[in-house]
Write a protein that holds these residues in place. Structure first.
Motif, PDB file in Angstrom:
ATOM      1  N   TYR A  43       0.833  -1.206   0.000  1.00  0.00           N
ATOM      2  CA  TYR A  43       0.000   0.000   0.000  1.00  0.00           C
ATOM      3  C   TYR A  43       0.871   1.262   0.000  1.00  0.00           C
ATOM      4  O   TYR A  43       0.579   2.237  -0.705  1.00  0.00           O
ATOM      5  N   GLY A  44       1.948   1.244   0.782  1.00  0.00           N
ATOM      6  CA  GLY A  44       2.844   2.396   0.836  1.00  0.00           C
ATOM      7  C   GLY A  44       3.486   2.683  -0.507  1.00  0.00           C
ATOM      8  O   GLY A  44       3.688   3.851  -0.880  1.00  0.00           O
ATOM      9  N   ILE A  45       3.815   1.638  -1.263  1.00  0.00           N
ATOM     10  CA  ILE A  45       4.375   1.822  -2.607  1.00  0.00           C
ATOM     11  C   ILE A  45       3.369   2.547  -3.500  1.00  0.00           C
ATOM     12  O   ILE A  45       3.742   3.414  -4.298  1.00  0.00           O
ATOM     13  N   CYS A  46       2.099   2.198  -3.356  1.00  0.00           N
ATOM     14  CA  CYS A  46       1.055   2.879  -4.142  1.00  0.00           C
ATOM     15  C   CYS A  46       1.017   4.373  -3.819  1.00  0.00           C
ATOM     16  O   CYS A  46       0.856   5.209  -4.719  1.00  0.00           O
ATOM     17  N   CYS A  47       1.178   4.712  -2.549  1.00  0.00           N
ATOM     18  CA  CYS A  47       1.082   6.116  -2.125  1.00  0.00           C
ATOM     19  C   CYS A  47       2.233   6.979  -2.640  1.00  0.00           C
ATOM     20  O   CYS A  47       2.137   8.213  -2.627  1.00  0.00           O
ATOM     21  N   LEU A  48       3.313   6.351  -3.094  1.00  0.00           N
ATOM     22  CA  LEU A  48       4.459   7.114  -3.606  1.00  0.00           C
ATOM     23  C   LEU A  48       4.100   7.938  -4.841  1.00  0.00           C
ATOM     24  O   LEU A  48       4.796   8.901  -5.170  1.00  0.00           O
TER      25      LEU A  48
END
Length: 236
Positions: free
Chosen positions: A102-107
């Motif tokens: 999910y954090g990768i998506c937020c990048l």
């Protein structure tokens, strides 16, 4: 815990889940970004951040649905829980695997900030603050979805129930306005657990300590609930 985390991340990226989730997230985020910044000719990402909440509601259950339900369906959960790792490490490793994806998506929002910076100074404090809110919001929803996944063998059921819970959290802010005049105490109670209200403070560029504590508390609470599910199963 490191082995659990590595295994979980590998299961995402060795299948289509990670790529589908990122494609959907990037697609909707890009659409909101283009409609806001290019069509409406503004450098504010507030519209994009507000609307991405709805997408997160439906994507986090898809990310989390397999964390434990797949283990239970394949009957590999017994081997997992007899490993040298304790229950806390197992649950936390599973949670972090979903959270990192999910954090990768937020990048992508930092990429949007760089695009804006090419034309006009970007409001980086708001972008950074809102991304912190996004991570906390997503972490809370993922913790809830991991707990739901621990209760069923069906990934479909885990995903559907997770989406339903996500929609309920999104609708709480509407219930606040509906009950504010007729039942004030109920309105105050709902407002105190409204994900939307806490998240909106971050979108204004406010690093709200109350919101940080609220989301971290939700994460800790549902990780604890998930551990208790398997502790009860182990002793039974």
């Amino acid at each position: 815990m490191g082995a659990i985390l590595k295994r979980e991340l590998g299961s995402y990226f060795n299948s289509a889940i990670a790529y589908i989730v990122m494609a959907v997230f990037f697609g909707f985020a890009g659409y909101f970004f283009v409609m806001t910044c290019f069509i409406s000719n503004t450098s504010s990402l507030s519209y994009t951040y507000s609307n991405i909440f709805v997408i997160i509601i439906f994507l986090t259950p898809i990310i989390s649905m397999k964390t434990f339900s797949e283990e239970k369906r394949q009957r590999t959960d017994q081997a997992l829980f007899t490993s040298p790792s304790n229950l806390f490490e197992i649950v936390l490793g599973k949670f972090l695997g979903a959270f990192i994806l999910y954090g990768i998506c937020c990048l992508i929002f930092f990429v949007f900030g760089l695009v804006i910076q090419m034309f006009t100074p970007a409001n980086w404090p708001v972008i950074i603050c809102t991304n912190i809110g996004l991570l906390l919001l997503g972490g809370a929803l993922i913790a809830i979805d991991v707990f739901i996944s621990a209760l069923t063998e069906s990934q479909v059921i885990a995903a559907v129930v997770g989406m339903a819970v996500g929609v309920m959290t999104y609708m709480l802010s509407s219930l606040v306005s509906m009950t504010s005049s007729s039942v004030p105490w109920l309105s105050n109670a709902i407002n105190a657990v409204s994900f939307t209200n806490y998240y909106q403070n971050f979108t204004y560029g406010i690093l709200d300590l109350t919101g940080v504590i609220f989301f971290l508390s939700v994460i800790a609470l549902f990780i604890f609930f998930t551990i208790r599910v398997f502790e009860k199963k182990r002793w039974s």
